[in-house]
Design a protein around this motif. Structure first.
Motif, mmCIF file in Angstrom:
data_model
loop_
_atom_site.group_PDB
_atom_site.id
_atom_site.type_symbol
_atom_site.label_atom_id
_atom_site.label_comp_id
_atom_site.label_asym_id
_atom_site.label_seq_id
_atom_site.Cartn_x
_atom_site.Cartn_y
_atom_site.Cartn_z
ATOM 1 N N GLY B 97 0.830 -1.197 0.000
ATOM 2 C CA GLY B 97 0.000 0.000 0.000
ATOM 3 C C GLY B 97 0.859 1.238 0.000
ATOM 4 O O GLY B 97 2.079 1.161 0.151
ATOM 5 N N ALA B 98 0.208 2.376 -0.229
ATOM 6 C CA ALA B 98 0.917 3.652 -0.108
ATOM 7 C C ALA B 98 0.836 4.098 1.350
ATOM 8 O O ALA B 98 -0.179 3.907 2.017
ATOM 9 N N ALA B 99 1.915 4.682 1.838
ATOM 10 C CA ALA B 99 2.025 5.064 3.249
ATOM 11 C C ALA B 99 0.931 6.050 3.665
ATOM 12 O O ALA B 99 0.312 6.697 2.811
ATOM 13 N N ALA B 100 0.747 6.166 4.955
ATOM 14 C CA ALA B 100 -0.235 7.119 5.481
ATOM 15 C C ALA B 100 0.057 8.515 4.918
ATOM 16 O O ALA B 100 1.201 8.965 4.934
ATOM 17 N N GLY B 101 -0.987 9.166 4.418
ATOM 18 C CA GLY B 101 -0.832 10.510 3.862
ATOM 19 C C GLY B 101 -0.387 10.525 2.418
ATOM 20 O O GLY B 101 -0.295 11.582 1.795
ATOM 21 N N ASP B 102 -0.097 9.359 1.861
ATOM 22 C CA ASP B 102 0.399 9.301 0.484
ATOM 23 C C ASP B 102 -0.680 8.760 -0.442
ATOM 24 O O ASP B 102 -1.269 7.712 -0.174
ATOM 25 N N LEU B 103 -0.940 9.501 -1.522
ATOM 26 C CA LEU B 103 -2.050 9.153 -2.403
ATOM 27 C C LEU B 103 -1.575 8.687 -3.780
ATOM 28 O O LEU B 103 -2.347 8.629 -4.723
#
Lengths: 342, 222
Positions: B97-103
Motif C-alpha cells: 500500500g501507499a504510506a499514510a498521507g500518500d495518495l
C-alpha cells in the motif's frame, strides 16, 4: 546589483559579483508563521509574507508564487486536497475518474475568475509590490503532458498515454494545453517573472526518446509558443534529462535548465556550455540527515563544477520540511561564499 | 522458434513499450503449441527476471518500460492462469500500500504487476494506509512482507509510515516473521534512507522491488 540583475548576468554571461542563489522555502512558510499548513496555503498573503520574512533572514535571491501539487487541479475542478503539517499538500480527489469523464472535462474560460485563483493572485500582488523590481518571482507551470497525472492519477495517465486510444489521449492533451497557455499568461500578468516549466514526461526517465520526440515535444512546443520562452526554466520534476538538453535548445529554444541531482552536473554543464544557464541543484533530501559540514561540502562540490565560465545558478529541489534550519543556513552561507565571482 | 527467442522478442517489445507486439509473441507461442503453464513459467517469468536484470544494470531504463513490464506480465499471467490445468504454487504473500498521507499509486501498481507474474499473492491495501492497517493485514493474511510505497519525503520519513510499522512489528514480536520493503522517489535520492525509516530493504524502481520482495519472502521462509 539586484538579484534580478544577477540572474540576467548569469543567463547572458556578463559580469556579476556572484552566481544567483535560488532556494525554495515555500513549504517552510507555515512553520515560519506558526500556523497550520491548510491555513497557510489558503491565504496567499500569508504565503507571500512568510517568504519575504525568510528572504530577509537568509538573503537568497528568489521567492515563489503560491503553489502546491493540486493547485492547478483545483483550478480545474478538484474538490479535495490533503493538507499535512509535515509536508506539502496533495490531490485527494481526481477530477477525471474514468475515461468517460474526459469528454465532460472542461477548462474554465478565464482561470483568473476561478475562486482557487484568488490565493495565487493575492500572493503575487504582495510579492510584486515588495520585491517585483528586484527579485525573481518564480511560478510553477505543469506541462500539458504531465497535468493529466494530477487530474486522473499517474498510473491511469500512464495507461492512457501508453495503451489507450490515441484520440481520447489527444482530446485530454488539447484541453490541458489550453489550460497551460492560460496559466502561463495569467501568472506572467500577475507578476511572475521566472516560469518553472515542469515536464517530467520531457525526460527519458519517464518515456523513451521516440515517445518524447513524437508525442511529448510537440505538446511542449504548443504549451510555450504563445508567450515565448525567455522567462522559462526547463525542469523535469527532479528527473534527469541530460540527454534531451540539446533537443530542448533546438526545439523549444529554452536556455535555462534545472538539472536533477541524479544527473551528472559536469556533463550537463558541458552540454549547455555558454548557450544558456545551467542550474546546479543540491540533493536536499539528503540534507535532512547531513551535518552542516556535509551540506557545505556538497554546495562547494556543485559550485566548483558549475561556476567556471559562468552561466551558472545554484538551486534547491523540493526542500523537505524536515531539513534542519541549521542546514538551510549552512547551505545558503556556503552558496554565497563559494558562489562569489572575482 | 525456441523459448529463448520468444523471451528476447517479448522483452524487446516490452522495452519498446509496445504491448500489441508483446501479446503477439505470447499468442504465437500458444499457437506453436506451448501450454499456458509453459507460457507463464518458461516465458513470462524468465522474461520478467531478465527485464529486472536489464533494468538494474541500465540506469537509463524509463518509467514507461517499468510500467509496461508489469502491466503486460500481469495481463498475460492472469489470462494464462485461467487456462492452467491445476492452480499454480504460490511462493509467498505480500501486503502492499501507499504510506499514510500518500495518495500515489503508480509505483505500487508496477510492483503488484510484477509480483503477480512471479506467483506472489498480493493484498493491495490501496493508498493512505495507516501503519496499524498494514500490520493487521499482514497478520490476517499470513504475509511475509509489508511493502510500503511513499512518493513524498514526509510520507517516507514521517512517524506514521515505515517507522511506525517497524515499531508495531517490534511491539508484537513479529520482526522475524514479517519484513518491511519500501520504495518511492525519496529513496532514490538518498539510498540510505530505507535504514533510517526502519525498513529491511528498498528498491530503486517497481520492477526491481518485486525481486527484492521475493528475496525477503525467501528469507522469512528459510
Amino acid at each position: 546589483m539586484t538579484p534580478l540583475q544577477i540572474l540576467d548576468a548569469a543567463i547572458n554571461g556578463t559580469p556579476a559579483p556572484r552566481i544567483p542563489i535560488f532556494c525554495n522555502l515555500l513549504d517552510q512558510g507555515a512553520r515560519e508563521l506558526g500556523i497550520a499548513s491548510k491555513e497557510y496555503f489558503n491565504n496567499g498573503t500569508k504565503v507571500a509574507e512568510a517568504q519575504l520574512r525568510m528572504l530577509n533572514r537568509y538573503g537568497h535571491d528568489n521567492v515563489w508564487s503560491l503553489h502546491y501539487v493540486g493547485k492547478e487541479a483545483e483550478l480545474l475542478g478538484c474538490q479535495s486536497v490533503l493538507f499535512a503539517d509535515d509536508g506539502p499538500p496533495n490531490v485527494a480527489d481526481f477530477v477525471i475518474k474514468t475515461w468517460d469523464d474526459i469528454a465532460k472535462f472542461e477548462i474554465p474560460a478565464d482561470i483568473t475568475q476561478h475562486p482557487a485563483w484568488e490565493t495565487v493572485a493575492d500572493c503575487l500582488t504582495l510579492l510584486r509590490r515588495e520585491v517585483g523590481n528586484t527579485h525573481p518571482i518564480c511560478a510553477y507551470v505543469t506541462a500539458s503532458t504531465t497535468l493529466p497525472a494530477i487530474l486522473m492519477g499517474m498510473d491511469k495517465w500512464m495507461e492512457l498515454l501508453l495503451m489507450g486510444p490515441a484520440d481520447l489521449r489527444d482530446a485530454l492533451l488539447r484541453k490541458c494545453n489550453q489550460f497551460v497557455k492560460q496559466n502561463i499568461t495569467a501568472l506572467s500578468a500577475a507578476g511572475a517573472n521566472v516560469l518553472i516549466y515542469s515536464s517530467p514526461f520531457g525526460s527519458t526517465y519517464f518515456v523513451n526518446k521516440k515517445i518524447l520526440q513524437s508525442l511529448i515535444m510537440p505538446w511542449m512546443q504548443q504549451d510555450l509558443q504563445p508567450g515565448g520562452v525567455h522567462d522559462v526554466v526547463y525542469y523535469c520534476g527532479m528527473a534527469p534529462f541530460n540527454d534531451v538538453i540539446d533537443d530542448v535548445f533546438e526545439q523549444l529554444q529554452i536556455k535555462c535548465h534545472y538539472i536533477s541531482p541524479l544527473a551528472d552536473l559536469a556533463v550537463a554543464k558541458r552540454i549547455i556550455h555558454r548557450r544558456g544557464l545551467t542550474c546546479g541543484v543540491i540533493d536536499d533530501i539528503k540534507m535532512i540527515n547531513w551535518s552542516a559540514d556535509e551540506t557545505r561540502a556538497e554546495v562547494k562540490r556543485i559550485i566548483d563544477i558549475g561556476k567556471t565560465e559562468g552561466h551558472f545558478l545554484f538551486g534547491t529541489g523540493v526542500m523537505p520540511m524536515a531539513i534542519p534550519e541549521t542546514n538551510i543556513k549552512a547551505m545558503l552561507d556556503a552558496a554565497f561564499e563559494y558562489g562569489a565571482l572575482a | 522458434m525456441n523459448l529463448t527467442k520468444y523471451i528476447e522478442s517479448y522483452n524487446e517489445a516490452v522495452f519498446e513499450t509496445d504491448k500489441p507486439a508483446a501479446l503477439a509473441v505470447v499468442n504465437q507461442a500458444l499457437h506453436d503449441g506451448y501450454s499456458p503453464e509453459e507460457i507463464v513459467f518458461k516465458l513470462v517469468i524468465p522474461a520478467v527476471e531478465s527485464m529486472m536484470e536489464r533494468i538494474e544494470k541500465d540506469p537509463d531504463s524509463n518509467l514507461a518500460q517499468h510500467f509496461m513490464t508489469a502491466q503486460i506480465a500481469a495481463d498475460v499471467t492472469e489470462k494464462m492462469l485461467e487456462k492452467f490445468s491445476t492452480p499454480p504454487q504460490i511462493i509467498g504473500k505480500v501486503v502492499i500500500g501507499a504510506a499514510a498521507g500518500d495518495l500515489h499509486s503508480l509505483g505500487k501498481r508496477i510492483v503488484i504487476g510484477c509480483l503477480k507474474s512471479l506467483m506472489v499473492d498480493v493484498v493491495d491495501l490501496g493508498i493512505n494506509v495507516s501503519a496499524e492497517r498494514f500490520v493487521d493485514a499482514a497478520v490476517a493474511n499470513n504475509a511475509q512482507v509489508i511493502a510500503v510505497s511513499a512518493m513524498m519525503v514526509h510520507t517516507a520519513t514521517g512517524e506514521h509510515g515505515s517507522l511506525e510499522i517497524r515499531a508495531l512489528l517490534k511491539q508484537r514480536g513479529l520482526e522475524d516473521k514479517i519484513k518491511i520493503a519500501v520504495g518511492g522517489a525519496p529513496y532514490r535520492f538518498d539510498p540510505k534512507l530505507y535504514q533510517k525509516v526502519g525498513a529491511d530493504a528498498w528498491a530503486a524502481d517497481g520492477v526491481t522491488a518485486a525481486k527484492v520482495i521475493v528475496q525477503l519472502i525467501n528469507e522469512v521462509k528459510a
